[in-house]
Design an enzyme around this catalytic site. Sequence first.
Site, mmCIF file in Angstrom:
data_model
loop_
_atom_site.group_PDB
_atom_site.id
_atom_site.type_symbol
_atom_site.label_atom_id
_atom_site.label_comp_id
_atom_site.label_asym_id
_atom_site.label_seq_id
_atom_site.Cartn_x
_atom_site.Cartn_y
_atom_site.Cartn_z
ATOM 1 C CE LYS A 94 -5.446 -2.446 6.185
ATOM 2 N NZ LYS A 94 -4.112 -2.102 6.712
ATOM 3 N NE ARG A 99 2.939 4.329 2.080
ATOM 4 C CZ ARG A 99 3.707 3.567 2.860
ATOM 5 N NH1 ARG A 99 4.974 3.359 2.546
ATOM 6 N NH2 ARG A 99 3.218 3.021 3.956
#
Length: 496
Positions: free
Chosen positions: A273, A347
Amino acid sequence: MFYAFKDFEKKETLLIGLFKKSRLYGKAEEIDRLLNGQLSQLLKDGDVSSKKAKVSKIFTPSLQGVKRIYIVGLGREAEFTFEDAKQCFAEAVQLIHKDRKQELTVMLDSFVSEEVPAADAAHALAESCMLSCYEVQDYKHRSNVPDQCLQSVYVLTDHDLKEIQASLHVGQVYGNATNSARTLVNMPGNMLTAADLASYAAELAAKYEFECEILEKAEMEELGMGGLLAVNQGSEEPPKMIVLKYQGKETWDDVIGLVGKGITFDTGGYSIKTKSGIVGMKSDMGGAASVLGAMEAIGELRPEQNVLAVIPSTDNMISGSAMKPDDVIVSLSGKTIEILNTDAEGRLALADGLTYAKHHGASVLIDVATLTGGVVVALGTETTGAMTNHDPLYQQVRQAAEEAGEAIWQLPITEKDKKRVKNSQMADLNNSPGREGHAIMAGTFLGEFAEQTPWVHLDIAGTATTAQNSCFGPKGGTGVMVRTLVTFVERFSGNL
């Protein structure tokens, strides 16, 4: 903390609600007489506002034992809703809390309308008290002056005391459970690892007599939980698969599976990030916090339902052993996944969580996760994104959210979306088809693991935290979806 009674006893602080173009009546009129008409005169002179959520403060030296009266405007009575009641109570109670009052008497019947019966007003009062008085548990050095806060709320009403007391209890439970989730979300990643989250869940289980199972890394390897294990590869902290079981029926059927994403800190892995994007990633376990908050409320309220909570937990770090783009992993379901983006890690963990919940009898599934920045772009910071493979289940969740006062909005799953998540030369699925429709792609991916089980996905990336202080508390964790989940569990019919 909350006590319902019928006879007025002189307390230091009073709270009265005032509708627009209304006069004082009932218990408030009784107090006005004790004040020799002071309240009605202030109302007549326009010195007290009936504007919705506007709080007026009155000093009452002439009424022995009562030093201060707070009057909160409620707006038009015909337009007054349950959510309005919560806002008005929150605005007033937060001010009273800041004034360091420890006792409060509320004239409950002054908040009752056609849309808001007395029991609902009592629920709104208790829930709002807990939320508006919440304070972030920080790590600052404090002075030796003890904090003063609201300790006792006396609820004056002419309605059935048993019913009012029961509603006060439910509202307090909802508020406390939401605050518990907020506290978890606010905790720094070094103070809330997967092991810490598992310990918290175990304490919850001991308190409420849930069955508790904490799977360790070796057990996950034996079972083949390749999704959660892949995310954990770069971390020195061991992963945990946290399972809580509440059985409110004689038989283990019609089981509600609640699956919460428990990524305690997310660097993004090798798809790292940005500097601005990585700050705040301690809150990436917001879904787990919501599920644990809901389980706290379920433990208190003991509904006649069966609930299975599953929380796959780890942090997502970078090291020589971390998962890499182009890796292929094997999930618990047996489906293989090509890793195209290591920052699409939630996920992967949830895929194993959903499968494990099904293996343990979940009849319906609701997952809660701070899953995608895409949902924030699509829906902002006030609305949770929702996706489903089963509209009747979604409608029950939507109705629960509406009743709880939490906004959700459904996003689609199309056949073209399914083809995109299956577009891989190397595996059954890929974990990140691209930026377009990012929130939808993530939900569609999870749907491949729900398979035929009725399922709703709730993406709380935009709603799990807030950057603004409000009448419902300070900036930081919101505890979003706790009240929706509890309301859903209490109302679940099982008829889908």
